[in-house]
Design a protein around this motif. Structure first.
Motif, PDB file in Angstrom:
ATOM      1  N   HIS A   1       0.788  -1.260   0.017  1.00 22.53           N
ATOM      2  CA  HIS A   1      -0.120  -0.073   0.015  1.00 22.53           C
ATOM      3  C   HIS A   1       1.005   1.321  -0.056  1.00 22.53           C
ATOM      4  CE1 HIS A   1      -3.783  -2.146  -0.028  1.00 22.53           C
ATOM      5  NE2 HIS A   1      -3.418  -2.655   0.961  1.00 22.53           N
ATOM      6  N   ARG A   2       2.018   1.167   0.655  1.00 22.54           N
ATOM      7  CA  ARG A   2       2.732   2.437   0.715  1.00 22.54           C
ATOM      8  C   ARG A   2       3.282   2.793  -0.801  1.00 22.54           C
ATOM      9  NH1 ARG A   2       7.358   0.784   3.913  1.00 22.54           N
ATOM     10  NH2 ARG A   2       8.106   0.080   1.886  1.00 22.54           N
ATOM     11  N   ALA A   3       3.716   1.666  -1.635  1.00 26.07           N
ATOM     12  CA  ALA A   3       4.119   2.009  -3.092  1.00 26.07           C
ATOM     13  C   ALA A   3       3.059   2.684  -3.591  1.00 26.07           C
ATOM     14  CB  ALA A   3       4.688   0.701  -3.571  1.00 26.07           C
ATOM     15  N   GLN A   4       1.625   2.315  -3.362  1.00 20.73           N
ATOM     16  CA  GLN A   4       0.500   2.829  -4.169  1.00 20.73           C
ATOM     17  C   GLN A   4       0.645   4.622  -3.734  1.00 20.73           C
ATOM     18  OE1 GLN A   4      -2.487   0.343  -2.904  1.00 20.73           O
ATOM     19  NE2 GLN A   4      -2.060  -1.073  -4.417  1.00 20.73           N
ATOM     20  N   GLY A   5       0.955   4.719  -2.340  1.00 21.94           N
ATOM     21  CA  GLY A   5       1.094   6.071  -2.091  1.00 21.94           C
ATOM     22  C   GLY A   5       2.332   6.736  -2.916  1.00 21.94           C
ATOM     23  N   TYR A   6       3.331   6.097  -3.174  1.00 24.36           N
ATOM     24  CA  TYR A   6       4.486   6.572  -3.813  1.00 24.36           C
ATOM     25  C   TYR A   6       3.981   6.948  -5.272  1.00 24.36           C
ATOM     26  CZ  TYR A   6       8.739   5.325  -1.128  1.00 24.36           C
ATOM     27  OH  TYR A   6       9.568   5.254  -0.142  1.00 24.36           O
TER      28      TYR A   6
ATOM     29  N   GLN B   1       3.239  -0.591  -7.667  1.00 22.38           N
ATOM     30  CA  GLN B   1       3.247   0.371  -8.595  1.00 22.38           C
ATOM     31  C   GLN B   1       2.690  -0.057  -9.914  1.00 22.38           C
ATOM     32  OE1 GLN B   1       7.356   1.715  -8.451  1.00 22.38           O
ATOM     33  NE2 GLN B   1       6.985   3.101  -6.592  1.00 22.38           N
ATOM     34  N   GLY B   2       2.848  -1.185 -10.237  1.00 25.78           N
ATOM     35  CA  GLY B   2       2.215  -1.907 -11.347  1.00 25.78           C
ATOM     36  C   GLY B   2       0.768  -1.947 -11.125  1.00 25.78           C
ATOM     37  N   TYR B   3       0.186  -2.334  -9.823  1.00 26.76           N
ATOM     38  CA  TYR B   3      -1.151  -2.290  -9.424  1.00 26.76           C
ATOM     39  C   TYR B   3      -1.941  -1.109  -9.962  1.00 26.76           C
ATOM     40  CZ  TYR B   3      -1.615  -7.037  -6.802  1.00 26.76           C
ATOM     41  OH  TYR B   3      -1.474  -8.099  -6.471  1.00 26.76           O
ATOM     42  N   VAL B   4      -1.237   0.107  -9.351  1.00 29.78           N
ATOM     43  CA  VAL B   4      -1.889   1.408  -9.660  1.00 29.78           C
ATOM     44  C   VAL B   4      -2.002   1.431 -11.329  1.00 29.78           C
ATOM     45  CG1 VAL B   4      -1.865   3.910  -9.263  1.00 29.78           C
ATOM     46  CG2 VAL B   4      -0.842   2.357  -7.433  1.00 29.78           C
ATOM     47  N   TYR B   5      -0.872   1.210 -11.886  1.00 28.14           N
ATOM     48  CA  TYR B   5      -0.754   1.295 -13.421  1.00 28.14           C
ATOM     49  C   TYR B   5      -2.332   0.568 -14.061  1.00 28.14           C
ATOM     50  CZ  TYR B   5       3.655   3.159 -13.641  1.00 28.14           C
ATOM     51  OH  TYR B   5       5.024   3.719 -13.535  1.00 28.14           O
ATOM     52  N   LEU B   6      -2.342  -0.590 -13.487  1.00 29.42           N
ATOM     53  CA  LEU B   6      -3.475  -1.455 -13.759  1.00 29.42           C
ATOM     54  C   LEU B   6      -4.884  -0.724 -13.625  1.00 29.42           C
ATOM     55  CD1 LEU B   6      -2.071  -5.165 -13.211  1.00 29.42           C
ATOM     56  CD2 LEU B   6      -2.404  -4.150 -15.333  1.00 29.42           C
ATOM     57  N   ARG B   7      -5.168  -0.293 -12.287  1.00 31.19           N
ATOM     58  CA  ARG B   7      -6.155   0.249 -12.006  1.00 31.19           C
ATOM     59  C   ARG B   7      -6.477   1.502 -12.846  1.00 31.19           C
ATOM     60  NH1 ARG B   7      -9.814  -2.571  -8.920  1.00 31.19           N
ATOM     61  NH2 ARG B   7      -8.779  -3.579  -7.172  1.00 31.19           N
TER      62      ARG B   7
ATOM     63  N   LEU C   1      -5.500   1.917 -15.671  1.00 33.48           N
ATOM     64  CA  LEU C   1      -5.889   1.447 -16.958  1.00 33.48           C
ATOM     65  C   LEU C   1      -7.385   0.749 -17.033  1.00 33.48           C
ATOM     66  CD1 LEU C   1      -2.503  -0.138 -18.063  1.00 33.48           C
ATOM     67  CD2 LEU C   1      -3.765   1.958 -19.314  1.00 33.48           C
ATOM     68  N   ASP C   2      -7.994   0.778 -15.953  1.00 33.16           N
ATOM     69  CA  ASP C   2      -9.295   0.058 -15.798  1.00 33.16           C
ATOM     70  C   ASP C   2      -9.370  -1.378 -15.554  1.00 33.16           C
ATOM     71  OD1 ASP C   2     -11.924   0.335 -14.646  1.00 33.16           O
ATOM     72  OD2 ASP C   2     -12.713   0.627 -16.887  1.00 33.16           O
ATOM     73  N   ILE C   3      -8.185  -1.864 -15.259  1.00 39.58           N
ATOM     74  CA  ILE C   3      -7.966  -3.394 -15.378  1.00 39.58           C
ATOM     75  C   ILE C   3      -7.918  -3.919 -13.912  1.00 39.58           C
ATOM     76  CG2 ILE C   3      -6.248  -5.243 -15.923  1.00 39.58           C
ATOM     77  CD1 ILE C   3      -5.480  -3.341 -18.426  1.00 39.58           C
ATOM     78  N   GLU C   4      -8.506  -4.761 -13.603  1.00 41.15           N
ATOM     79  CA  GLU C   4      -8.768  -5.500 -12.082  1.00 41.15           C
ATOM     80  C   GLU C   4      -7.163  -6.330 -12.067  1.00 41.15           C
ATOM     81  OE1 GLU C   4     -11.570  -5.532 -10.228  1.00 41.15           O
ATOM     82  OE2 GLU C   4     -10.865  -6.870  -8.643  1.00 41.15           O
ATOM     83  N   PRO C   5      -6.520  -5.667 -10.839  1.00 45.86           N
ATOM     84  CA  PRO C   5      -5.180  -6.409 -10.902  1.00 45.86           C
ATOM     85  C   PRO C   5      -5.549  -7.903 -10.101  1.00 45.86           C
ATOM     86  CG  PRO C   5      -5.293  -4.369  -9.299  1.00 45.86           C
ATOM     87  CD  PRO C   5      -6.554  -4.731 -10.214  1.00 45.86           C
ATOM     88  N   PRO C   6      -4.319  -8.731 -10.101  1.00 46.33           N
ATOM     89  CA  PRO C   6      -4.752 -10.078  -9.234  1.00 46.33           C
ATOM     90  C   PRO C   6      -4.913  -9.710  -7.893  1.00 46.33           C
ATOM     91  CG  PRO C   6      -2.363  -9.872 -10.038  1.00 46.33           C
ATOM     92  CD  PRO C   6      -3.298  -8.855 -10.697  1.00 46.33           C
ATOM     93  N   PHE C   7      -5.669 -10.623  -7.146  1.00 47.88           N
ATOM     94  CA  PHE C   7      -5.519 -10.580  -5.554  1.00 47.88           C
ATOM     95  C   PHE C   7      -4.427 -10.469  -4.957  1.00 47.88           C
ATOM     96  CE2 PHE C   7      -9.722 -12.675  -6.412  1.00 47.88           C
ATOM     97  CZ  PHE C   7     -10.628 -11.427  -6.111  1.00 47.88           C
ATOM     98  N   PHE C   8      -4.204  -9.658  -4.029  1.00 42.50           N
ATOM     99  CA  PHE C   8      -2.730  -9.523  -3.521  1.00 42.50           C
ATOM    100  C   PHE C   8      -2.301 -10.714  -2.662  1.00 42.50           C
ATOM    101  CE2 PHE C   8      -0.288  -8.112   0.514  1.00 42.50           C
ATOM    102  CZ  PHE C   8       0.747  -7.631  -0.235  1.00 42.50           C
ATOM    103  N   TYR C   9      -3.446 -11.388  -1.847  1.00 39.54           N
ATOM    104  CA  TYR C   9      -3.177 -12.425  -0.970  1.00 39.54           C
ATOM    105  C   TYR C   9      -3.115 -13.696  -1.963  1.00 39.54           C
ATOM    106  CZ  TYR C   9      -8.182 -12.350  -1.974  1.00 39.54           C
ATOM    107  OH  TYR C   9      -9.407 -12.568  -2.284  1.00 39.54           O
ATOM    108  N   ASP C  10      -3.285 -13.658  -2.848  1.00 43.61           N
ATOM    109  CA  ASP C  10      -3.039 -14.887  -3.747  1.00 43.61           C
ATOM    110  C   ASP C  10      -1.787 -15.300  -4.189  1.00 43.61           C
ATOM    111  OD1 ASP C  10      -3.385 -17.294  -5.268  1.00 43.61           O
ATOM    112  OD2 ASP C  10      -4.862 -16.488  -6.711  1.00 43.61           O
ATOM    113  N   ARG C  11      -1.044 -16.305  -3.627  1.00 45.71           N
ATOM    114  CA  ARG C  11       0.320 -16.341  -3.827  1.00 45.71           C
ATOM    115  C   ARG C  11       0.605 -17.971  -4.711  1.00 45.71           C
ATOM    116  NH1 ARG C  11       2.411 -12.785  -0.117  1.00 45.71           N
ATOM    117  NH2 ARG C  11       0.824 -11.064  -0.176  1.00 45.71           N
ATOM    118  N   SER C  12      -0.577 -18.463  -5.039  1.00 50.19           N
ATOM    119  CA  SER C  12      -0.360 -19.592  -5.642  1.00 50.19           C
ATOM    120  C   SER C  12       0.178 -19.998  -6.810  1.00 50.19           C
ATOM    121  CB  SER C  12      -1.812 -20.366  -5.617  1.00 50.19           C
ATOM    122  OG  SER C  12      -2.675 -19.569  -6.625  1.00 50.19           O
TER     123      SER C  12
END
Lengths: 165, 165
Positions: A143-148, B146-152, B154-165
């Motif tokens: 989340h902090r990186a999103q703040g960046y 930071q890639g998550y913010v780019y995706l958001r 761009l109106d693209i749903e990023p993968p779930f942060f808690y899914d590490r499978s």
């Protein structure tokens, strides 16, 4: 006994003290990110429909001390990321600093053996004490990186990522 | 001997295997973030003057296998985040998967005792093997977010942060 403890310490991949220092180092950096936000944008600025940084900070508050309190006490604590911490950055920074002290106190009550213990945090998240606290740290970095990105989009230079002093 | 090893394992805050699994779990998530980008935006999209996600991925490539190679060999490796890995997402994903295997191989050559050893990575970054590899993971979480913010944006749903499978 003294020797046994020393031997254990020297063969740890990561000691409890190093784990705490990693966490608090990241928390010091997150504090600087909060400080870097203009007052209004801390509460209102957003990209792509994401939460303002104040709301993400509320999530971090909801995890750190409540989560460690549950780990130490063994009693399920409610996860609530919508608690009211005031309406100014100063209010949030004051709470941040209180939590820094509280985290240190709680950490000192977690014995080395407990990190591999299986728990169900906030009554729902299964894992070990280790994986749970790793999640606290990783989630804060995330989340902090999103703040960046918010700061960069606001044309504000964020603090150096590698500075954890 | 067998008993000694088992005893050490049970009193570890974090075993080398758990540390690797944390790293590879994050790498699996980062791989999904690369996949989530449209081909063009992976190489070109940016917010606030930051690098496109392909350039951040080049930094991750420059750290993971080169850093672990230096840790295993003891020989200084050059840090170069501008290497050419091709011009398509498929090229990057192929390199990503090669590195996944290479990281597993290198990791198996790092003994438990080495994590507390002081090193100077890439000839300049001082720390322990532990703190160096923690930095690899933390830095990956940081840039991926930071890639998550780019995706958001761009109106693209990023993968779930808690899914590490």
């Amino acid at each position: 006994m003294e020797n046994t403890i020393n031997e254990q310490t020297t063969t740890q991949v990561m000691t409890p003290e190093q784990f705490l220092e990693q966490y608090q180092g990241h928390r010091r950096l997150t504090r600087r990110v909060i400080e870097a936000f203009p007052e209004k944008e801390f509460f209102n600025y957003s990209i792509g429909g994401m939460r303002p940084f104040a709301e993400m900070t509320k999530e971090l508050f909801a995890i750190a001390v409540p989560g460690l309190t549950e780990i130490v006490s063994g009693k399920t604590v409610e996860f609530d990321e919508h608690r009211d911490y005031g309406s100014t950055k100063a209010d949030f920074l004051k709470k941040w600093d209180q939590d820094t002290e509280e985290i240190n106190k709680l950490w000192s009550q977690i014995s080395l053996e407990r990190f591999q213990e299986e728990i169900k945090l906030f009554g729902q998240y299964e894992g070990t004490v280790l994986s749970s606290i790793q999640y606290f740290v990783d989630n804060e970095i995330h989340h902090r990186a999103q703040g960046y990105v918010y700061l960069r989009a606001l044309d504000i230079e964020p603090p150096f990522f590698y500075d954890r002093s």
